[in-house]
Design an enzyme around this catalytic site. Structure first.
Site, PDB file in Angstrom:
ATOM      1  N   TYR A   1       0.838  -1.197   0.000  1.00 48.59           N
ATOM      2  CA  TYR A   1       0.000   0.000   0.000  1.00 48.59           C
ATOM      3  C   TYR A   1       0.878   1.254   0.000  1.00 48.59           C
ATOM      4  O   TYR A   1       1.642   1.487   0.936  1.00 48.59           O
ATOM      5  CB  TYR A   1      -0.927   0.031   1.212  1.00 48.59           C
ATOM      6  CG  TYR A   1      -1.909  -1.117   1.308  1.00 48.59           C
ATOM      7  CD1 TYR A   1      -2.206  -1.925   0.206  1.00 48.59           C
ATOM      8  CD2 TYR A   1      -2.551  -1.398   2.512  1.00 48.59           C
ATOM      9  CE1 TYR A   1      -3.097  -2.980   0.304  1.00 48.59           C
ATOM     10  CE2 TYR A   1      -3.453  -2.443   2.614  1.00 48.59           C
ATOM     11  CZ  TYR A   1      -3.724  -3.232   1.509  1.00 48.59           C
ATOM     12  OH  TYR A   1      -4.617  -4.267   1.613  1.00 48.59           O
TER      13      TYR A   1
ATOM     14  N   GLY B   1     -14.001  -5.928   1.951  1.00 50.42           N
ATOM     15  CA  GLY B   1     -15.029  -5.456   1.024  1.00 50.42           C
ATOM     16  C   GLY B   1     -16.443  -5.773   1.431  1.00 50.42           C
ATOM     17  O   GLY B   1     -17.296  -6.025   0.570  1.00 50.42           O
ATOM     18  N   PRO B   2     -16.771  -5.755   2.734  1.00 46.00           N
ATOM     19  CA  PRO B   2     -18.127  -6.139   3.154  1.00 46.00           C
ATOM     20  C   PRO B   2     -19.206  -5.178   2.687  1.00 46.00           C
ATOM     21  O   PRO B   2     -20.383  -5.549   2.633  1.00 46.00           O
ATOM     22  CB  PRO B   2     -18.025  -6.159   4.683  1.00 46.00           C
ATOM     23  CG  PRO B   2     -16.947  -5.162   5.005  1.00 46.00           C
ATOM     24  CD  PRO B   2     -15.947  -5.331   3.890  1.00 46.00           C
TER      25      PRO B   2
ATOM     26  N   ALA C   1     -19.041  -3.671  -0.297  1.00 49.07           N
ATOM     27  CA  ALA C   1     -19.079  -3.761  -1.767  1.00 49.07           C
ATOM     28  C   ALA C   1     -18.923  -2.403  -2.444  1.00 49.07           C
ATOM     29  O   ALA C   1     -19.798  -1.952  -3.192  1.00 49.07           O
ATOM     30  CB  ALA C   1     -20.374  -4.442  -2.222  1.00 49.07           C
ATOM     31  N   LYS C   2     -17.806  -1.755  -2.163  1.00 43.67           N
ATOM     32  CA  LYS C   2     -17.482  -0.467  -2.776  1.00 43.67           C
ATOM     33  C   LYS C   2     -18.566   0.589  -2.542  1.00 43.67           C
ATOM     34  O   LYS C   2     -18.836   1.428  -3.405  1.00 43.67           O
ATOM     35  CB  LYS C   2     -17.224  -0.632  -4.286  1.00 43.67           C
ATOM     36  CG  LYS C   2     -16.014  -1.494  -4.606  1.00 43.67           C
ATOM     37  CD  LYS C   2     -15.690  -1.516  -6.074  1.00 43.67           C
ATOM     38  CE  LYS C   2     -14.410  -2.304  -6.336  1.00 43.67           C
ATOM     39  NZ  LYS C   2     -14.067  -2.344  -7.775  1.00 43.67           N
TER      40      LYS C   2
ATOM     41  N   LEU D   1     -21.735   0.103  -2.290  1.00 45.49           N
ATOM     42  CA  LEU D   1     -23.047  -0.246  -2.844  1.00 45.49           C
ATOM     43  C   LEU D   1     -24.019  -0.702  -1.759  1.00 45.49           C
ATOM     44  O   LEU D   1     -25.226  -0.733  -1.971  1.00 45.49           O
ATOM     45  CB  LEU D   1     -22.898  -1.346  -3.901  1.00 45.49           C
ATOM     46  CG  LEU D   1     -22.090  -0.973  -5.147  1.00 45.49           C
ATOM     47  CD1 LEU D   1     -21.856  -2.188  -6.021  1.00 45.49           C
ATOM     48  CD2 LEU D   1     -22.811   0.123  -5.933  1.00 45.49           C
ATOM     49  N   LEU D   2     -23.479  -1.077  -0.600  1.00 49.67           N
ATOM     50  CA  LEU D   2     -24.312  -1.536   0.503  1.00 49.67           C
ATOM     51  C   LEU D   2     -24.299  -0.521   1.651  1.00 49.67           C
ATOM     52  O   LEU D   2     -24.228  -0.879   2.818  1.00 49.67           O
ATOM     53  CB  LEU D   2     -23.827  -2.907   0.982  1.00 49.67           C
ATOM     54  CG  LEU D   2     -23.950  -4.027  -0.054  1.00 49.67           C
ATOM     55  CD1 LEU D   2     -23.266  -5.303   0.428  1.00 49.67           C
ATOM     56  CD2 LEU D   2     -25.417  -4.308  -0.398  1.00 49.67           C
ATOM     57  N   THR D   3     -24.351   0.740   1.287  1.00 47.58           N
ATOM     58  CA  THR D   3     -24.419   1.824   2.267  1.00 47.58           C
ATOM     59  C   THR D   3     -25.573   2.752   1.869  1.00 47.58           C
ATOM     60  O   THR D   3     -26.281   2.490   0.895  1.00 47.58           O
ATOM     61  CB  THR D   3     -23.111   2.631   2.319  1.00 47.58           C
ATOM     62  OG1 THR D   3     -22.950   3.343   1.079  1.00 47.58           O
ATOM     63  CG2 THR D   3     -21.905   1.733   2.551  1.00 47.58           C
TER      64      THR D   3
END
Length: 307
Positions: A51, A197-198, A200-201, A203-205
């Site tokens: 990183y 990634g829980p 999903a970028k 998408l799950l917020t």
């Protein structure tokens, strides 16, 4: 915050870990983020030597040096790079890993790493040599435990069979349920999943789908078209069975699986950390809710790297 044990180790980690990759390139701000996470009960921090080519580890080291005893520190190795050159090369050799760990210890300003992870892996690697390197580092007291970060079933199976790994870091979420196929194997060997990634970028917020990247809006996400994502998000938001914010559903869905020790969520702001902490510090999903989530999402499997 609740804690869980990673595999057959004695590492007791918060159910929510801070993924450090998105800390940014400002030391002061990175320190503020880490302090906020620690103060809120997060004790598990995950970084990697790759990183920002070591800069991320350096920032983490500066931020935790006076609080090292308060946390579980995980990092990764296996990608060889030069700080002043472009790109990197995959190198899981014993020579590289034993050099990489020294460099990481220096940047992290510590004399041991709690969980050292192989940052990838292929079936063509000299796996026994890689395992030997990790086992020697354990004997030397430089690392406490080791694991792998991989989504390749053939690699995972070999490490389960031939090594003493305590964890496998895998991308896992409601939108990427591919790891579930391998949970029984890992659990029967007392190996934990660390879910990256829980959300999903994002998408799950609560973030609207219109804010998704151009690539997602054009091509969708994994096996979901953008239209399918819109339909699914509406189901998740309006279901009487769930009746809770998306991020709560997402994080608790991962943690509903006994094999999962923690969910690793990145954050580039204190607000994101606070949102994730609020989501995790709520009641677990009921069996009915978990079953409902499974019924409306795709139970995909890995099609490649199986043999």
């Amino acid at each position: 915050m609740k804690k869980r044990k990673i595999g057959h180790s004695d590492l007791e980690v918060s159910e929510l870990a801070l993924g450090c990759m998105s800390l940014g390139t400002d030391q002061n701000y990175a320190t503020q983020l880490i302090d906020a996470a620690l103060d809120a009960g997060i004790n598990y921090f995950d970084t990697a030597d790759l990183y920002d080519k070591g800069l991320n580890e350096q920032f983490v080291g500066n931020a935790i040096k006076h609080r090292r005893q308060d946390l579980i520190l995980a990092t990764k190795a296996g990608n060889r790079f030069e700080t002043d050159e472009e790109g990197w090369e995959w190198d899981p050799s014993k020579k590289h890993i034993k050099k990489a760990v020294k460099d990481s210890l220096t940047r992290l300003q510590t004399d041991y790493i709690d969980l050292y992870q192989l940052h990838g892996g292929t079936i063509e690697d000299h796996i026994d040599e890689t395992i030997e390197a990790f086992e020697e580092l354990k004997q030397e007291g430089v690392i406490r435990y080791y694991g792998i970060s991989s989504i390749r079933p053939n690699v995972i199976k070999e490490y389960v069979k031939r090594s003493s790994i305590v964890s496998v870091m895998m991308q896992f979420s409601l939108l990427d349920r591919r790891p579930e196929e391998w949970f029984d194997l890992l659990q029967s060997n007392n190996i934990s999943v660390v879910a990256r990634g829980p959300l999903a970028k994002g998408l799950l917020t609560s973030k609207p789908l219109s804010a998704a990247s151009e690539s997602i809006q054009e091509k969708g996400y994994l096996e979901y078209t953008f239209e399918e994502l819109k339909t699914l998000q509406e189901q998740l938001k309006t279901s009487n069975t769930l009746n809770r914010p998306l991020s709560e559903q997402a994080l608790h869905y991962c943690l509903a699986h006994e094999t999962v020790a923690a969910v690793v969520a990145g954050a580039s702001s204190i607000e994101q950390i606070e949102d994730n902490i609020r989501a995790i510090n709520t009641e677990s999903l009921t069996r009915e809710q978990v079953d409902f989530l499974k019924s409306i999402t795709k139970a995909s499997t890995y099609e490649q790297h199986r043999q």
